[in-house]
Motif scaffolding. Sequence first.
Motif, short mmCIF file in Angstrom:
data_model
loop_
_atom_site.label_atom_id
_atom_site.label_comp_id
_atom_site.label_asym_id
_atom_site.label_seq_id
_atom_site.Cartn_x
_atom_site.Cartn_y
_atom_site.Cartn_z
N TYR A 116 0.83 -1.12 -0.06
CA TYR A 116 0.03 -0.18 -0.03
C TYR A 116 0.87 1.20 0.01
N ASN A 117 0.99 1.77 -1.30
CA ASN A 117 1.97 2.91 -1.33
C ASN A 117 1.39 3.81 -2.45
N LEU A 118 1.77 5.04 -2.73
CA LEU A 118 1.41 5.90 -3.80
C LEU A 118 1.36 5.01 -5.04
N SER A 119 2.21 4.15 -5.40
CA SER A 119 2.21 3.73 -6.77
C SER A 119 1.01 2.58 -6.77
N THR A 120 0.49 2.19 -5.71
CA THR A 120 -1.02 1.48 -5.70
C THR A 120 -2.05 2.12 -6.38
N ALA A 121 -1.87 3.65 -5.99
CA ALA A 121 -3.05 4.51 -6.60
C ALA A 121 -2.98 4.32 -8.16
N LEU A 122 -1.78 4.16 -8.76
CA LEU A 122 -1.67 4.08 -10.33
C LEU A 122 -2.12 2.89 -10.51
N ARG A 123 -2.23 1.82 -9.98
CA ARG A 123 -2.70 0.43 -10.37
C ARG A 123 -4.18 0.47 -10.89
N GLN A 124 -4.48 0.68 -11.98
CA GLN A 124 -5.94 1.08 -12.40
C GLN A 124 -6.29 0.19 -13.50
N THR A 125 -7.44 0.04 -13.59
CA THR A 125 -8.22 -0.86 -14.68
C THR A 125 -7.81 -0.62 -16.05
N TRP A 126 -7.95 -1.37 -16.76
CA TRP A 126 -7.94 -1.49 -18.39
C TRP A 126 -9.30 -1.49 -18.99
N THR A 127 -10.23 -2.11 -18.54
CA THR A 127 -11.46 -2.27 -18.77
C THR A 127 -12.63 -1.65 -18.33
N GLY A 128 -12.60 -1.12 -17.18
CA GLY A 128 -13.56 -0.39 -16.57
C GLY A 128 -14.25 0.87 -17.29
N GLY A 129 -13.30 1.64 -18.02
CA GLY A 129 -13.66 2.69 -18.84
C GLY A 129 -14.78 2.54 -19.84
N PHE A 130 -14.86 1.12 -20.12
CA PHE A 130 -15.68 0.85 -21.34
C PHE A 130 -17.23 0.78 -20.81
N TYR A 131 -17.42 0.51 -19.45
CA TYR A 131 -18.80 0.58 -19.13
C TYR A 131 -19.10 1.02 -17.68
#
Length: 292
Positions: A116-131
Amino acid sequence: MPNLIHYAIPFFVITVITEAILTVKVKLEDYEFKDAYTSILMGLGNVFIGLFTKGLTLGLFLFLYEYRLFTIPATWWSWFILLFAEDFVYYWNHRIAHESRLFWASHVVHHSSKKYNLSTALRQTWTGGFYTFIFWLPLVFIGFHPAMIIFQMSISLLYQYWIHTELIDKMPKWFEAIFNTPSHHRVHHATNPQYLDRNHAGIFIIWDKLFGTFEAEDEKPVYGLVTNIETYNPVKIAFKEWYNMITDTVKSKTTFGKRLLYLIKPPGWKHDGTGTLSTDLRKEWEEKKATN
């Protein structure tokens, strides 16, 4: 309006490096560089795919904006209202992402790190933006201009960046009472039974307190998933839950109706009752606490 996330990338890089140094030098702990590297790759993938999905979302919002009920002007008071309205929508989007497997399939990416660190905030979905944009459609129909909505969504994401750290213990009490903080969000990322599916806030923690999903940080959080994805491969992290969900839906030996429930029910649900749900784990913890 400009995409604030793109302008913030240099700030992300500087702060991630600074936190890594402080973790080693001040907290005297090892920094998991391989995990951070995976998170950064996931973030870059999200930004690249977002060039396409955000364009589609804006186009759809602009089309539906023609059927709005009202026209809300871009004034100081409308931005103030949108701040709370968008955050309210985010809360329900985030909460449902933990309560429905279809939305969890994309959101699980953000919880897949055991650090749990600032890099974790960057771990974002590749599919969520589609729906997942469907949660923000009511704001369009109410009459907020699509550019305002997407700009406020970016502000929310930028705010949530700084709360992904263990270097900040607690903020002042008045701040903790109103806003989402590192302490509140550590709870959200933890797998401790009492912390599961709690603190879904974006900017304001008041929604969790209002709708009964708030939990204060007490014992030390253990991060990750109830069943962790044991890989640093960003492609596997991005799509593993999609594969598992589709496999359960197609291959489960049950009725068609129950197969569809694999898309709707929470993560871990099984038609034969053999799955382990986060709600079950929390209930067991509450029962043990009541008897002790």
